[in-house]
Design a protein around this motif. Structure first.
Motif, PDB file in Angstrom:
ATOM      1  N   GLU A   8       0.825  -1.210   0.000  1.00 49.08           N
ATOM      2  CA  GLU A   8       0.000   0.000   0.000  1.00 49.08           C
ATOM      3  C   GLU A   8       0.855   1.255   0.000  1.00 49.08           C
ATOM      4  OE1 GLU A   8      -3.498   2.133   2.717  1.00 49.08           O
ATOM      5  OE2 GLU A   8      -2.946   0.035   3.073  1.00 49.08           O
ATOM      6  N   GLU A   9       1.860   1.270   0.882  1.00 51.02           N
ATOM      7  CA  GLU A   9       2.725   2.452   0.976  1.00 51.02           C
ATOM      8  C   GLU A   9       3.599   2.598  -0.275  1.00 51.02           C
ATOM      9  OE1 GLU A   9       1.465   1.311   5.055  1.00 51.02           O
ATOM     10  OE2 GLU A   9       2.264   0.200   3.335  1.00 51.02           O
ATOM     11  N   ALA A  10       4.056   1.477  -0.808  1.00 48.19           N
ATOM     12  CA  ALA A  10       4.886   1.532  -2.012  1.00 48.19           C
ATOM     13  C   ALA A  10       4.098   2.087  -3.193  1.00 48.19           C
ATOM     14  CB  ALA A  10       5.422   0.145  -2.344  1.00 48.19           C
ATOM     15  N   GLU A  11       2.858   1.640  -3.337  1.00 47.01           N
ATOM     16  CA  GLU A  11       2.040   2.126  -4.441  1.00 47.01           C
ATOM     17  C   GLU A  11       1.717   3.610  -4.280  1.00 47.01           C
ATOM     18  OE1 GLU A  11       1.151   0.601  -7.272  1.00 47.01           O
ATOM     19  OE2 GLU A  11       2.478  -1.011  -6.592  1.00 47.01           O
ATOM     20  N   LEU A  12       1.464   4.036  -3.043  1.00 44.38           N
ATOM     21  CA  LEU A  12       1.197   5.456  -2.798  1.00 44.38           C
ATOM     22  C   LEU A  12       2.429   6.292  -3.116  1.00 44.38           C
ATOM     23  CD1 LEU A  12      -0.493   7.810  -1.766  1.00 44.38           C
ATOM     24  CD2 LEU A  12       0.162   7.164   0.581  1.00 44.38           C
ATOM     25  N   ALA A  13       3.602   5.844  -2.640  1.00 45.34           N
ATOM     26  CA  ALA A  13       4.835   6.588  -2.902  1.00 45.34           C
ATOM     27  C   ALA A  13       5.129   6.653  -4.395  1.00 45.34           C
ATOM     28  CB  ALA A  13       6.001   5.935  -2.160  1.00 45.34           C
ATOM     29  N   TRP A  14       4.862   5.549  -5.096  1.00 43.51           N
ATOM     30  CA  TRP A  14       5.149   5.536  -6.536  1.00 43.51           C
ATOM     31  C   TRP A  14       4.179   6.433  -7.301  1.00 43.51           C
ATOM     32  CZ3 TRP A  14       9.287   4.946  -8.950  1.00 43.51           C
ATOM     33  CH2 TRP A  14       9.319   4.714 -10.334  1.00 43.51           C
ATOM     34  N   SER A  15       2.906   6.415  -6.925  1.00 43.06           N
ATOM     35  CA  SER A  15       1.947   7.291  -7.616  1.00 43.06           C
ATOM     36  C   SER A  15       2.302   8.753  -7.376  1.00 43.06           C
ATOM     37  CB  SER A  15       0.520   6.999  -7.144  1.00 43.06           C
ATOM     38  OG  SER A  15       0.328   7.350  -5.782  1.00 43.06           O
ATOM     39  N   ARG A  16       2.739   9.081  -6.182  1.00 46.63           N
ATOM     40  CA  ARG A  16       3.184  10.449  -5.902  1.00 46.63           C
ATOM     41  C   ARG A  16       4.408  10.803  -6.744  1.00 46.63           C
ATOM     42  NH1 ARG A  16       2.617  10.154   0.742  1.00 46.63           N
ATOM     43  NH2 ARG A  16       0.523  11.071   0.866  1.00 46.63           N
ATOM     44  N   THR A  17       5.319   9.840  -6.894  1.00 49.51           N
ATOM     45  CA  THR A  17       6.535  10.064  -7.686  1.00 49.51           C
ATOM     46  C   THR A  17       6.193  10.343  -9.144  1.00 49.51           C
ATOM     47  OG1 THR A  17       7.856   8.676  -6.199  1.00 49.51           O
ATOM     48  CG2 THR A  17       8.691   8.981  -8.432  1.00 49.51           C
ATOM     49  N   LEU A  18       5.314   9.543  -9.722  1.00 50.39           N
ATOM     50  CA  LEU A  18       4.926   9.749 -11.113  1.00 50.39           C
ATOM     51  C   LEU A  18       4.240  11.099 -11.310  1.00 50.39           C
ATOM     52  CD1 LEU A  18       3.617   6.206 -12.127  1.00 50.39           C
ATOM     53  CD2 LEU A  18       5.805   7.259 -12.725  1.00 50.39           C
TER      54      LEU A  18
END
Length: 299
Positions: A281-291
């Motif tokens: 969950e946290e990885a996907e959130l961090a990645w969406s923020r990065t993109l």
């Protein structure tokens, strides 16, 4: 009526993740790490379960296949006159974009260009960026196929030359014929440090930097940082988090553009989907923020 009791696996104790972090960063050797894990047997957790959860399984780290028709991947060499002379990286371009696209440098951990980092490069290309992931170990023959050997190889290399290799890689990507000359950088662990270092060393060339759980650049360089930066931190990562207040103070003094995100309850390396530290969950959130960050600053 018979009742069936289903046994649930015991959770991996936090100290095991802490020991892995010490081992992965050279603070303890493999023998000490394995001996500590063996000491957890009294809790009913076998050594095979512990190592299976903590050590990487790169079969899990392929979200985008190298055969995906939306990307095109190759290896390209680039000059690094101030570093190791000649280096090589994994270049992944989107086939869905007409014309040129922004470039993003993808910077590995302290063990070379492993399959997880190559997949991160493919994810970026799938999202419409030209991604370039250098292999710091290329001068020694390249990533050897296992992290233990890769970690030892990278630790043996001259740090100043390694930094120059990544500066050269950034300049190679910025000037590549397939890019718009807009340049981002994302890095993980050691790569997070390099992303911070690039933002301080070549601030006029880095248009957006995203360090994941990375330490700050050298003190003498910090005054150069202008941003934009997006920094991701793991709540359980005391070693890295302790460096943040001092670095943030300098960023504020610089009037630098930055945003920092702390993900509670997760460990250093939480974005790496090949190990038990992965927090989906946290990885996907961090990645969406990065993109989103790269879209805003590089398009």
């Amino acid at each position: 009526m018979e009742s069936t009791q289903v046994s649930t696996p015991r959770p991996i104790p936090q100290e095991a993740f802490d020991w892995y972090d010490e081992y992965a960063h050279g603070l303890i050797d493999r023998r000490t790490f394995m001996a500590r894990l063996a000491g957890l047997a009294s809790l009913g957790i076998s050594l095979s379960v512990l190592t299976g959860a903590l050590l990487p399984n790169y079969a899990l780290a392929e979200q985008v296949s190298f055969n995906d028709p939306d990307i095109r991947a190759s290896y390209e060499k680039f000059p690094s006159p101030e570093g190791h002379g000649e280096c090589q990286g994994y270049l992944v371009s989107p086939t869905t974009v007409q014309g040129k696209a922004p470039g993003v440098l993808v910077i590995h951990e302290n063990r070379g260009l492993n399959p997880y980092i190559k997949d991160v490069a493919r994810r970026l290309a799938k999202s419409g960026f030209v991604a370039f992931a250098p292999d710091a170990l290329y001068p020694l023959g390249g990533y050897p196929g296992n992290d233990d050997e890769g970690r030892s190889m990278q630790a043996s290399m001259d740090k100043a030359k390694l930094e120059q290799d990544f500066i050269a890689a950034a300049q190679f990507l910025e000037n590549h014929q397939s890019t718009t000359h807009k340049l981002g950088a994302v890095g993980f662990c050691f790569g997070g440090y390099i992303a911070n270092m690039l933002a301080a060393s070549i601030p006029d060339q880095i248009d957006a930097a995203v360090p994941f759980y990375g330490s700050p650049p050298a003190e003498e360089l910090r005054a150069n940082v202008e941003g934009p930066l997006m920094l991701h931190f793991a709540g359980q990562d005391t070693r890295i988090n302790n460096t943040w207040p001092e670095y943030e103070k300098v960023l504020k003094e610089n009037n630098a553009e930055y945003v920092a995100h702390l993900y509670e309850g997760v460990n250093h390396g939480f974005h790496n989907d090949s190990t038990g530290r992965y927090a989906e969950e946290e990885a996907e959130l961090a990645w969406s923020r990065t993109l989103e960050f790269f879209e805003r600053h590089l398009r």
